[in-house]
Design an enzyme around this catalytic site. Structure first.
Site, short mmCIF file in Angstrom:
data_model
loop_
_atom_site.label_atom_id
_atom_site.label_comp_id
_atom_site.label_asym_id
_atom_site.label_seq_id
_atom_site.Cartn_x
_atom_site.Cartn_y
_atom_site.Cartn_z
N ARG A 15 35.99 42.05 24.63
CA ARG A 15 35.81 42.23 26.18
C ARG A 15 35.72 43.80 26.72
NH1 ARG A 15 37.47 44.79 30.31
NH2 ARG A 15 39.80 44.95 29.66
N ASP A 16 36.74 44.47 26.62
CA ASP A 16 36.56 45.79 26.98
C ASP A 16 35.72 46.70 26.29
OD1 ASP A 16 37.13 48.00 28.71
OD2 ASP A 16 39.19 47.96 28.31
N HIS A 207 47.67 50.23 28.34
CA HIS A 207 46.59 50.24 27.95
C HIS A 207 45.57 51.52 28.25
CE1 HIS A 207 42.39 47.71 28.54
NE2 HIS A 207 41.98 48.67 29.06
N HIS A 209 42.78 54.28 27.21
CA HIS A 209 41.30 54.63 26.47
C HIS A 209 41.62 56.11 25.91
CE1 HIS A 209 38.68 51.59 28.26
NE2 HIS A 209 39.89 51.21 28.74
N CYS A 240 34.43 51.40 30.67
CA CYS A 240 34.05 50.58 31.77
C CYS A 240 32.67 51.03 32.42
CB CYS A 240 35.12 50.56 32.87
SG CYS A 240 34.89 49.59 34.17
N ASN A 249 38.30 52.48 24.05
CA ASN A 249 39.71 52.30 24.15
C ASN A 249 40.46 52.58 22.94
OD1 ASN A 249 38.17 49.78 25.44
ND2 ASN A 249 40.41 49.64 26.02
P1 HMG Z 1 29.96 40.94 44.72
O1 HMG Z 1 28.51 41.05 44.40
O2 HMG Z 1 30.63 41.40 45.79
O3 HMG Z 1 30.21 39.21 45.04
O4 HMG Z 1 30.81 41.04 43.39
P2 HMG Z 1 29.45 37.89 45.45
O5 HMG Z 1 30.72 36.91 45.66
O6 HMG Z 1 28.51 38.26 46.42
O7 HMG Z 1 28.79 37.54 44.28
C1 HMG Z 1 27.36 37.89 43.39
C2 HMG Z 1 26.79 36.96 42.82
O8 HMG Z 1 27.46 36.90 41.52
C3 HMG Z 1 26.42 35.74 43.27
O9 HMG Z 1 25.47 35.05 42.70
C4 HMG Z 1 27.78 34.95 43.03
O10 HMG Z 1 27.73 33.56 42.91
C5 HMG Z 1 27.80 35.59 41.56
P3 HMG Z 1 24.12 34.87 43.48
O11 HMG Z 1 24.45 33.99 44.76
O12 HMG Z 1 23.77 36.26 44.13
O13 HMG Z 1 23.14 34.28 42.67
N1 HMG Z 1 29.26 35.47 41.24
C6 HMG Z 1 29.80 34.94 39.86
N2 HMG Z 1 29.09 34.38 38.81
C7 HMG Z 1 29.74 34.16 37.78
N3 HMG Z 1 31.02 34.31 37.68
C8 HMG Z 1 31.86 34.83 38.41
C9 HMG Z 1 31.14 35.24 39.91
N4 HMG Z 1 31.41 35.74 41.20
C10 HMG Z 1 30.32 36.04 41.65
N5 HMG Z 1 33.04 34.97 38.53
C11 HMG Z 1 32.48 40.39 41.92
C12 HMG Z 1 32.04 40.93 43.38
C13 HMG Z 1 33.93 40.56 41.86
C14 HMG Z 1 32.14 39.09 41.42
C15 HMG Z 1 31.84 41.64 40.90
O14 HMG Z 1 32.14 42.91 41.54
C16 HMG Z 1 32.42 41.58 39.60
O15 HMG Z 1 31.98 40.70 38.81
N6 HMG Z 1 33.12 42.49 39.07
C17 HMG Z 1 33.64 42.55 37.62
C18 HMG Z 1 33.35 44.08 37.09
C19 HMG Z 1 33.76 44.23 35.67
O16 HMG Z 1 33.79 43.17 34.92
N7 HMG Z 1 34.39 45.35 35.50
C20 HMG Z 1 34.61 45.75 33.99
C21 HMG Z 1 36.04 44.78 33.70
S1 HMG Z 1 37.53 45.88 34.54
C22 HMG Z 1 37.98 46.95 33.18
O17 HMG Z 1 37.29 47.16 32.43
C23 HMG Z 1 39.15 47.80 33.49
C24 HMG Z 1 40.46 47.21 32.34
O18 HMG Z 1 39.89 47.06 30.87
C25 HMG Z 1 41.54 47.86 32.70
C26 HMG Z 1 41.17 49.40 32.59
O19 HMG Z 1 41.03 50.19 31.44
O20 HMG Z 1 41.61 50.11 33.65
C27 HMG Z 1 40.62 45.63 32.66
MG MG Z 2 39.92 49.39 29.87
#
Ligand code: HMG
Ligand code: MG
Length: 298
Positions: A15-16, A207, A209, A240, A249
């Site tokens: 995933r990450d 966690h 990186h 990310c 990571n």
């Molecule tokens: P948004 O654009 O504000 O949301 O995104 P929305 O509700 O307007 O949705 C946009 C479109 O996405 C829509 O589709 C929704 O249906 C669809 P459209 O109508 O345009 O066709 N949608 C989805 N589809 C599938 N699954 C879903 C989903 N949600 C909405 N769950 C949102 C808001 C939260 C969805 C977006 O910002 C997002 O997905 N963010 C995730 C970003 C991400 O994955 N970042 C990396 C992971 S975090 C990380 O790496 C840190 C970590 O490792 C810890 C660290 O190291 O710090 C964990």
């Molecule tokens: Mg991370």
């Protein structure tokens, strides 16, 4: 220095690790990679993210990945969910554990989730209510605990306050995360002092990186403090897409090499993790940063 007899590793490579890769990996290759990580003896693997495919195209096949992997009894296969839509998809895919992810800094929350911290906690309250009622376990990530790519320093008191809010939502563990790899070992006890005053230390994971080469030193500081759960990614995959400058990571191989040397049991086989990393490295077509992996004869 305090070294526990046993340390738990949460493997986040699929995933990450993969979320930051530009070229799309086939679903079949992701499944092979995860099955190899299972064979290495991991107990917990974060296999996918049910996030918006528009935001992270690499994770669009999360359901297919979950359907294709061979699930070993007693293993925990977990996945990220940002909202109710993600939870619905995760539950349909048969996930029994999910992870929510909030941030300790406002700008990162906006860039990563398109929501303020407060708004994300309202979303997550809903997600947790539904997930816990359905019998799922929920893990909580807290990003930018050691620094934010947009705002710089983040106060440990702020980290502790949001960690407590996540804890109150019913998460079983909080991964205090160094999203962009800025932490150093002197900072680890400072942040943990604040966090441990808000939530039980036994429910805290770290966690890291490895952007600046301090991740292993940070693990040592965490071990000495009493933390026994650490996240890492095979080969040092990772980063990310919404955190400029976030590199890989902490590499699982590098972590295992150190823990094996220190006599801390993990149940994970170092050479088998390296086999999985070599496989995904070939799929990606570029070298992975794990120092252990690089030291192996090719
Ligand atoms: P948004 O654009 O504000 O949301 O995104 P929305 O509700 O307007 O949705 C946009 C479109 O996405 C829509 O589709 C929704 O249906 C669809 P459209 O109508 O345009 O066709 N949608 C989805 N589809 C599938 N699954 C879903 C989903 N949600 C909405 N769950 C949102 C808001 C939260 C969805 C977006 O910002 C997002 O997905 N963010 C995730 C970003 C991400 O994955 N970042 C990396 C992971 S975090 C990380 O790496 C840190 C970590 O490792 C810890 C660290 O190291 O710090 C964990
Ligand atoms: Mg991370």
């Amino acid at each position: 220095m305090r070294i526990p007899g046993r340390v738990s590793i949460v493997e986040v490579g699929p995933r990450d690790g993969l979320q930051n890769e530009q070229s799309l990996i086939t679903t079949a290759d992701k499944i092979t990679f995860i099955d190899q990580l299972t064979a290495a003896g991991h107990r917990v693997i974060e296999v996918a993210a049910f996030v918006s495919p528009k935001w992270v195209p690499q994770m669009a096949d999360a359901s297919e990945v979950l359907a294709g992997i061979t699930r070993r009894d007693g293993m925990r296969y977990t996945a990220l969910v940002p909202n109710r839509a993600g939870l619905t998809r995760a539950m349909a895919a048969g996930v029994t554990e999910v992870a929510i992810f909030a941030a300790a800094s406002e700008t990162f929350s906006q860039r990563n989730l398109n929501q303020s911290i407060e708004a994300s906690l309202v979303t997550y309250a809903d997600v947790c209510r539904e997930a816990l009622a359905a019998g799922l376990r929920v893990r909580g990530y807290l990003s930018t605990c050691f620094g934010c790519p947009y705002e710089g320093a983040v106060a440990p008191t702020q980290v502790a306050a949001i960690a407590r809010r996540l804890f109150d939502l019913g998460v079983f563990e909080i991964a205090i995360s160094d999203t962009i790899g800025v932490a150093h070992p002197g900072q680890v006890p400072q942040v943990l002092d604040a966090v441990a005053a808000s939530v039980p230390l036994a429910q805290v994971a770290l966690h890291f990186h490895d952007t600046r080469g301090t991740a292993l030193a940070n693990v040592l500081a965490g071990l000495d403090y009493g933390v026994t759960t650490f996240d890492s990614a095979a080969g040092g995959l990772g980063g990310c897409p919404f955190a400029p400058g976030a590199a890989g990571n902490l590499a699982t191989e590098d972590l295992l090499y150190m823990l094996n040397g220190l006599g801390a049991e993990t149940g994970v086989d170092l050479s088998r993790v390296a086999t999985a990393s070599q496989f995904i490295q070939t799929c990606l077509g570029h070298r992975l940063p794990s120092r252990y992996l690089q030291s192996m004869p090719s």
